[in-house]
Design a protein around this motif. Structure first.
Motif, PDB file in Angstrom:
ATOM      1  N   ALA A  62      -8.333 -38.866 -20.916  1.00 55.61           N
ATOM      2  CA  ALA A  62      -9.578 -39.593 -20.668  1.00 55.61           C
ATOM      3  C   ALA A  62     -10.522 -39.346 -21.825  1.00 55.61           C
ATOM      4  CB  ALA A  62     -10.223 -39.145 -19.351  1.00 55.61           C
ATOM      5  N   SER A  64     -13.725 -38.807 -21.677  1.00 46.50           N
ATOM      6  CA  SER A  64     -14.765 -37.834 -21.349  1.00 46.50           C
ATOM      7  C   SER A  64     -14.481 -37.288 -19.956  1.00 46.50           C
ATOM      8  CB  SER A  64     -16.148 -38.498 -21.375  1.00 46.50           C
ATOM      9  OG  SER A  64     -16.314 -39.330 -20.229  1.00 46.50           O
ATOM     10  N   ALA A  67     -14.942 -40.207 -17.561  1.00 45.21           N
ATOM     11  CA  ALA A  67     -14.239 -41.471 -17.791  1.00 45.21           C
ATOM     12  C   ALA A  67     -12.994 -41.582 -16.915  1.00 45.21           C
ATOM     13  CB  ALA A  67     -13.855 -41.589 -19.260  1.00 45.21           C
ATOM     14  N   LEU A  68     -12.658 -42.824 -16.562  1.00 41.51           N
ATOM     15  CA  LEU A  68     -11.433 -43.077 -15.818  1.00 41.51           C
ATOM     16  C   LEU A  68     -10.229 -42.702 -16.683  1.00 41.51           C
ATOM     17  CD1 LEU A  68     -10.142 -44.375 -13.241  1.00 41.51           C
ATOM     18  CD2 LEU A  68     -10.016 -46.504 -14.575  1.00 41.51           C
ATOM     19  N   PRO A  69      -9.309 -41.877 -16.165  1.00 43.72           N
ATOM     20  CA  PRO A  69      -8.135 -41.525 -16.972  1.00 43.72           C
ATOM     21  C   PRO A  69      -7.212 -42.719 -17.216  1.00 43.72           C
ATOM     22  CG  PRO A  69      -8.520 -39.919 -15.227  1.00 43.72           C
ATOM     23  CD  PRO A  69      -9.400 -41.109 -14.927  1.00 43.72           C
ATOM     24  N   ALA A  70      -6.311 -42.542 -18.148  1.00 47.43           N
ATOM     25  CA  ALA A  70      -5.248 -43.501 -18.426  1.00 47.43           C
ATOM     26  C   ALA A  70      -3.953 -42.725 -18.570  1.00 47.43           C
ATOM     27  CB  ALA A  70      -5.544 -44.290 -19.701  1.00 47.43           C
ATOM     28  N   ARG A  71      -2.847 -43.399 -18.306  1.00 49.31           N
ATOM     29  CA  ARG A  71      -1.555 -42.701 -18.338  1.00 49.31           C
ATOM     30  C   ARG A  71      -0.481 -43.533 -19.007  1.00 49.31           C
ATOM     31  NH1 ARG A  71       2.289 -46.354 -16.110  1.00 49.31           N
ATOM     32  NH2 ARG A  71       1.816 -46.821 -13.915  1.00 49.31           N
ATOM     33  N   ALA A 201     -11.493 -34.798 -22.494  1.00 55.01           N
ATOM     34  CA  ALA A 201     -11.432 -35.136 -21.070  1.00 55.01           C
ATOM     35  C   ALA A 201     -11.964 -34.031 -20.180  1.00 55.01           C
ATOM     36  CB  ALA A 201      -9.991 -35.454 -20.670  1.00 55.01           C
ATOM     37  N   LEU A 207      -7.273 -34.633 -14.410  1.00 55.52           N
ATOM     38  CA  LEU A 207      -6.301 -35.628 -14.859  1.00 55.52           C
ATOM     39  C   LEU A 207      -5.036 -35.567 -14.013  1.00 55.52           C
ATOM     40  CD1 LEU A 207      -6.612 -35.073 -18.721  1.00 55.52           C
ATOM     41  CD2 LEU A 207      -7.884 -36.691 -17.286  1.00 55.52           C
ATOM     42  N   TRP A 210      -5.730 -37.144 -10.577  1.00 54.54           N
ATOM     43  CA  TRP A 210      -5.766 -38.604 -10.685  1.00 54.54           C
ATOM     44  C   TRP A 210      -4.357 -39.179 -10.838  1.00 54.54           C
ATOM     45  CZ3 TRP A 210      -4.030 -41.822 -14.580  1.00 54.54           C
ATOM     46  CH2 TRP A 210      -4.357 -43.186 -14.435  1.00 54.54           C
TER      47      TRP A 210
END
Length: 260
Positions: A62, A64, A67-71, A201, A207, A210
């Protein structure tokens, strides 16, 4: 209503052919095949991964702590676990770009399948069997590095090239990532070092939670034996063939990669 105009399988086929050398690498996906949001990007990524092979791990990050995480899911052919005390050797010819990062990777010791009730942070942490030093090699299936939109890069397995898993600790609860120092060395010279956690992040447990509750759902959840790498602690350092890379997390473990 579902998006019936966007075809993720056509986009995935183009990325797969570019990776396999069956067509020239494009600068970006064609406009009609370019994902416009994260949902479309994940649909492409999932199709790429299902065609590529067995899921051996994940990358999650992410921008920050808010912020919404991404994978991205990682397949068996791009994950290498080093024998104790040894380096991993990978052919440089297998990459279009070699951007290296020092990361912390978590080993799943138990399944975390999709379920109605969300997993708590304590449940997710208890499912982890170890935490280790790792090196991610960032790469691209496109013709140029970082010249695409964020959703094209997300569709392309979030710029994943390879994951090298090194040594670490089975005492996961005792590891304190936010105060963990890290050094990334290239050919024996320290390229990046941080006295404490260098990942934007913040706490990697957020993380992991999520990923267990949302990020991994479309591909069947998390499974024992998979690895989850939790984002760069050093930024990306571009290197050349013949480079030796060492990620050292003092007091925890290290990973070593030779690009031959």
């Amino acid at each position: 209503m579902p998006d019936t105009a966007f075809d993720p399988f056509a986009s995935a086929a183009l990325l797969t052919m570019a990776r396999q050398g069956r067509m020239p690498r494009p600068l970006d996906l064609p406009a009609a095949l370019r994902p416009c949001n994260a949902a479309q990007a994940y649909a492409v990524q999932d199709a790429v991964v299902r065609e590529r092979g067995e899921i051996a791990g994940w990358k999650v990050g992410a921008a920050s702590p808010q912020a919404l995480p991404a994978r991205a899911a990682l397949t068996r052919d791009s994950v290498a676990v080093a024998p104790t005390g040894q380096a991993v050797h990978l052919p440089a010819a297998g990459f279009a770009v070699m951007g290296v990062e020092a990361e912390l990777v978590y080993e799943l010791g138990a399944d975390l399948p999709e379920r109605t009730a969300p997993y708590s942070p304590a449940e997710v942490l208890a499912a982890m069997a170890s935490v280790r030093a790792a090196i991610e090699v960032c790469d691209t299936r496109f013709a140029a590095w970082a010249q695409q939109g964020e959703f094209s890069r997300l569709a392309d397995q979030a710029c994943h090239g390879a994951l090298v898993v090194g040594s670490g600790s089975a005492d996961v609860a005792a590891v304190q990532p936010l105060v963990q120092p890290v050094h990334l060395s290239v050919n024996g010279t320290v390229a990046v070092q941080h006295a404490a956690w260098g990942n934007p992040a913040g706490d990697p447990l957020r993380l992991l939670v999520w990923l267990a509750n949302e990020g991994a759902r479309s591909l069947g959840g998390l499974r024992a034996g998979q690895w989850v790498t939790t984002g760069s602690c050093t930024g990306t350092v571009l290197v050349a063939p013949g480079t030796v890379v060492v990620a050292d997390f003092p007091g925890l473990g290290h990973a070593e990669l030779h690009l031959v």
